[in-house]
Design an enzyme around this catalytic site. Structure first.
Site, short mmCIF file in Angstrom:
data_model
loop_
_atom_site.label_atom_id
_atom_site.label_comp_id
_atom_site.label_asym_id
_atom_site.label_seq_id
_atom_site.Cartn_x
_atom_site.Cartn_y
_atom_site.Cartn_z
N THR A 120 -53.13 30.60 -10.90
CA THR A 120 -53.84 30.56 -12.18
C THR A 120 -54.62 31.85 -12.42
O THR A 120 -55.04 32.51 -11.47
CB THR A 120 -54.82 29.36 -12.18
OG1 THR A 120 -55.72 29.49 -13.27
CG2 THR A 120 -55.64 29.28 -10.90
N ASP A 121 -54.86 32.15 -13.69
CA ASP A 121 -55.69 33.33 -14.02
C ASP A 121 -57.14 33.13 -13.60
O ASP A 121 -57.91 34.09 -13.54
CB ASP A 121 -55.60 33.66 -15.52
CG ASP A 121 -56.10 32.56 -16.44
OD1 ASP A 121 -56.47 31.47 -15.95
OD2 ASP A 121 -56.13 32.79 -17.67
N GLU A 122 -57.53 31.88 -13.30
CA GLU A 122 -58.93 31.62 -12.93
C GLU A 122 -59.33 32.28 -11.62
O GLU A 122 -60.51 32.41 -11.33
CB GLU A 122 -59.20 30.11 -12.83
CG GLU A 122 -59.09 29.44 -14.17
CD GLU A 122 -59.82 28.10 -14.27
OE1 GLU A 122 -60.69 27.83 -13.42
OE2 GLU A 122 -59.51 27.35 -15.20
N TYR A 144 -62.63 24.77 -7.88
CA TYR A 144 -61.18 24.74 -8.17
C TYR A 144 -60.60 26.15 -8.03
O TYR A 144 -59.61 26.37 -7.33
CB TYR A 144 -60.91 24.20 -9.58
CG TYR A 144 -59.54 24.57 -10.12
CD1 TYR A 144 -58.39 23.98 -9.59
CD2 TYR A 144 -59.39 25.51 -11.15
CE1 TYR A 144 -57.13 24.35 -10.07
CE2 TYR A 144 -58.14 25.87 -11.63
CZ TYR A 144 -57.02 25.28 -11.09
OH TYR A 144 -55.77 25.63 -11.55
N LYS A 148 -57.82 27.75 -5.37
CA LYS A 148 -56.56 28.39 -5.77
C LYS A 148 -56.51 29.83 -5.23
O LYS A 148 -55.45 30.29 -4.78
CB LYS A 148 -56.41 28.39 -7.29
CG LYS A 148 -56.22 27.02 -7.94
CD LYS A 148 -54.92 26.32 -7.55
CE LYS A 148 -53.69 26.94 -8.14
NZ LYS A 148 -52.47 26.10 -7.89
P1 NAD Z 1 -51.77 18.22 -13.07
O1 NAD Z 1 -53.11 17.83 -12.56
O2 NAD Z 1 -51.34 17.71 -14.40
O3 NAD Z 1 -50.65 17.76 -12.02
C1 NAD Z 1 -50.81 17.92 -10.64
C2 NAD Z 1 -49.72 17.10 -9.95
O4 NAD Z 1 -49.84 17.32 -8.54
C3 NAD Z 1 -49.84 15.59 -10.18
O5 NAD Z 1 -48.58 15.04 -10.48
C4 NAD Z 1 -50.36 15.07 -8.86
O6 NAD Z 1 -49.97 13.73 -8.59
C5 NAD Z 1 -49.75 16.06 -7.88
N1 NAD Z 1 -50.50 16.15 -6.62
C6 NAD Z 1 -51.84 16.31 -6.47
N2 NAD Z 1 -52.16 16.32 -5.17
C7 NAD Z 1 -51.01 16.19 -4.47
C8 NAD Z 1 -50.69 16.16 -3.09
N3 NAD Z 1 -51.65 16.24 -2.15
N4 NAD Z 1 -49.40 16.02 -2.72
C9 NAD Z 1 -48.42 15.91 -3.67
N5 NAD Z 1 -48.66 15.93 -4.99
C10 NAD Z 1 -49.95 16.07 -5.39
O7 NAD Z 1 -51.73 19.81 -13.02
P2 NAD Z 1 -51.06 20.86 -14.00
O8 NAD Z 1 -52.00 21.17 -15.09
O9 NAD Z 1 -49.69 20.43 -14.30
O10 NAD Z 1 -51.02 22.15 -13.05
C11 NAD Z 1 -49.94 22.35 -12.16
C12 NAD Z 1 -50.17 23.64 -11.38
O11 NAD Z 1 -50.29 24.73 -12.28
C13 NAD Z 1 -51.46 23.64 -10.56
O12 NAD Z 1 -51.18 24.28 -9.33
C14 NAD Z 1 -52.44 24.44 -11.39
O13 NAD Z 1 -53.38 25.08 -10.56
C15 NAD Z 1 -51.49 25.44 -12.04
N6 NAD Z 1 -51.94 25.97 -13.34
C16 NAD Z 1 -52.32 25.11 -14.34
C17 NAD Z 1 -52.67 25.63 -15.58
C18 NAD Z 1 -53.08 24.72 -16.73
O14 NAD Z 1 -53.50 25.21 -17.79
N7 NAD Z 1 -52.96 23.40 -16.61
C19 NAD Z 1 -52.66 27.01 -15.80
C20 NAD Z 1 -52.27 27.85 -14.75
C21 NAD Z 1 -51.91 27.32 -13.53
O1 DAU Z 2 -56.86 29.26 -17.03
C1 DAU Z 2 -55.99 28.39 -16.38
C2 DAU Z 2 -56.69 27.09 -16.08
O2 DAU Z 2 -56.85 26.41 -17.32
C3 DAU Z 2 -55.96 26.22 -15.07
O3 DAU Z 2 -55.93 26.88 -13.83
C4 DAU Z 2 -56.66 24.85 -14.93
O4 DAU Z 2 -55.89 24.02 -14.09
C5 DAU Z 2 -56.77 24.22 -16.29
O5 DAU Z 2 -57.47 23.01 -16.19
C6 DAU Z 2 -57.48 25.16 -17.27
O6 DAU Z 2 -58.89 25.33 -16.92
P1 DAU Z 2 -60.06 25.34 -18.02
O7 DAU Z 2 -61.30 24.96 -17.37
O8 DAU Z 2 -60.04 26.59 -18.81
O9 DAU Z 2 -59.49 24.16 -18.99
P2 DAU Z 2 -60.22 22.93 -19.71
O10 DAU Z 2 -59.20 22.31 -20.61
O11 DAU Z 2 -60.92 22.04 -18.76
O12 DAU Z 2 -61.32 23.64 -20.61
C7 DAU Z 2 -60.97 24.63 -21.57
C8 DAU Z 2 -62.27 25.18 -22.16
O13 DAU Z 2 -62.88 24.14 -22.94
C9 DAU Z 2 -63.30 25.57 -21.13
O14 DAU Z 2 -64.02 26.71 -21.60
C10 DAU Z 2 -64.23 24.37 -21.04
C11 DAU Z 2 -64.20 23.82 -22.45
N1 DAU Z 2 -64.37 22.35 -22.58
C12 DAU Z 2 -63.57 21.54 -21.81
C13 DAU Z 2 -63.68 20.16 -21.90
C14 DAU Z 2 -62.82 19.27 -21.04
C15 DAU Z 2 -65.26 21.82 -23.51
O15 DAU Z 2 -65.95 22.56 -24.24
N2 DAU Z 2 -65.35 20.46 -23.60
C16 DAU Z 2 -64.61 19.59 -22.83
O16 DAU Z 2 -64.79 18.35 -22.95
#
Ligand code: NAD
Ligand code: DAU
Length: 341
Positions: A120-122, A144, A148
């Protein structure tokens, strides 16, 4: 090729499983997922009938379970993924994101197979101006992000020390169908539909770079097939937006779709206490990815967000089942003291 996709029942993983099955008629997919609160096999109900798809329930922290699987490359999505939950309790993040990744790396080493780590970019932390590049220092700010970043460094160490074939992608914020409604975009849509207050953290001026989930899946595919072992690739769209602008835009569209008064829907917005350690801005440069793999995002934000809103409005059963379980306990813990209404 037989790909092990970890976390394939989650948001991005399930979109990736679908993408691979549709794009490569001669590939098999093994979806290995623990089915935590975020894992949902309904996300893949349209893939179940494929004889190239199989699901195995298991934990990436369990080396014996990993040994039994058949595959020749790993695409690793499984993680605890929500920043707010990592602030409430960091332990599951360390266990799955750090220890689980190590178990998978050990398995990749044992089999000498390709390991693509979805990061992730985080991991770079927050940036005021300009962009992060692949060689920018890792400065994670939430538990988190730190978990990562730790897993990224472990992947690097296995590439350097054990010579495994490893690749890392660092993507920006995804949106699209099947995202768990703890994340901002689906939470805003569902709260608007249900006429619940919409919590905006702090002053709402934090900035994220939003990418449509299928474009992220295409990027992971591009790196798997055309990336170079040992390399890191930033994946983003340079589609930056403040949270408040995004929230207002979504609410306007929801009001229009449901034929509700826009002012009434916008009045659901409630500014709440900020997230602890809230990163102000994420911004990455995806040039390396574009130049070296030929990937480019294809989904225009206006189209992507409109189809995402439409998807949530048309798939009420999907989110009603999710939000009727333990979800409300989490919701109360997260927002109970912060929301006035
Ligand atoms: P998500 O939370 O929707 O899904 C995570 C999945 O992993 C779930 O199906 C869960 O059951 C499974 N899981 C969790 N713990 C596990 C374990 N111990 N063993 C096996 N399976 C397990 O997450 P997402 O948003 O789809 O993100 C997927 C990946 O992409 C993550 O690694 C996250 O860090 C990365 N990522 C997410 C975003 C975003 O915006 N959501 C952006 C960049 C990178
Ligand atoms: O940048 C990539 C990341 O993006 C991934 O690695 C993470 O898995 C994914 O969850 C996401 O992280 P963020 O923290 O940026 O996403 P989130 O949707 O939780 O929040 C987006 C922005 O909105 C953040 O600045 C927090 C804000 N927010 C979030 C929630 C849930 C609010 O203002 N109110 C809310 O209720």
């Amino acid at each position: 090729m037989k790909i092990l996709i970890t976390g394939g029942a989650g948001f991005i993983g399930s979109n990736f499983v679908r993408h691979i099955l549709a794009s490569y008629p001669d590939y098999d997919v093994v979806n290995f997922d623990k089915l935590t609160y975020a894992g949902n096999l309904e996300n893949l109900s349209d893939c179940e009938s494929s004889d190239r798809y199989s699901f195995v329930k298991g934990d990436i922290c369990d080396p014996e379970a990993l040994k039994k699987l058949e595959f020749d490359s790993i695409v690793h999505f499984a993680a605890e993924s929500h920043v707010d939950r990592s602030i409430l309790d960091s332990q599951p993040f360390l266990q799955t994101n750090v220890m689980g990744t190590v178990m998978l790396l050990e398995e990749a080493k044992r089999r000498d197979c390709t390991f693509l780590h979805v990061s992730t970019d985080e991991v770079y932390g927050s940036i005021g101006e300009g962009y992060f590049y692949e060689d920018s220092p890792l400065m994670p700010n939430s538990p988190y992000a730190a978990s990562k970043a730790s897993s990224d460094l472990l992947v690097r160490s296995y590439i350097k020390t054990h010579k495994i074939k490893g690749l890392i992608t660092r993507c920006s914020n995804n949106y699209g169908p099947f995202q768990f409604p703890e994340k901002l975009i689906p939470l805003v849509i569902l709260n608007a539909v249900n006429k619940r207050p919409i919590p905006v953290y702090g002053d709402g001026m934090n900035v994220r770079d939003w990418i449509y989930v299928v474009d992220h899946c295409r990027a992971v595919d591009a790196v798997l097939h055309r990336g170079e072992s040992g390399e890191v690739y930033n994946v983003g769209c340079k589609n930056e937006m403040t949270n408040i602008r995004l929230v207002e835009l979504i609410l306007g569209k929801v009001a229009e779709k449901l034929g509700r008064d826009e002012k009434e829907v916008l009045s659901l917005i409630e500014y709440v206490d900020d997230r602890k350690g809230h990163d102000r801005r994420y911004a990455i440069d995806p040039k390396k990815m574009e130049d070296s793999t030929g990937w480019k995002p294809e989904t225009d934000f206006a189209d992507g967000i409109a189809s995402t809103i439409e998807w949530y409005l048309s798939n009420q059963k999907w989110w009603e089942r999710i939000t009727s379980g333990d979800y409300m306990n989490y919701y109360k813990a997260q927002y109970g003291d912060r929301l006035k209404r």
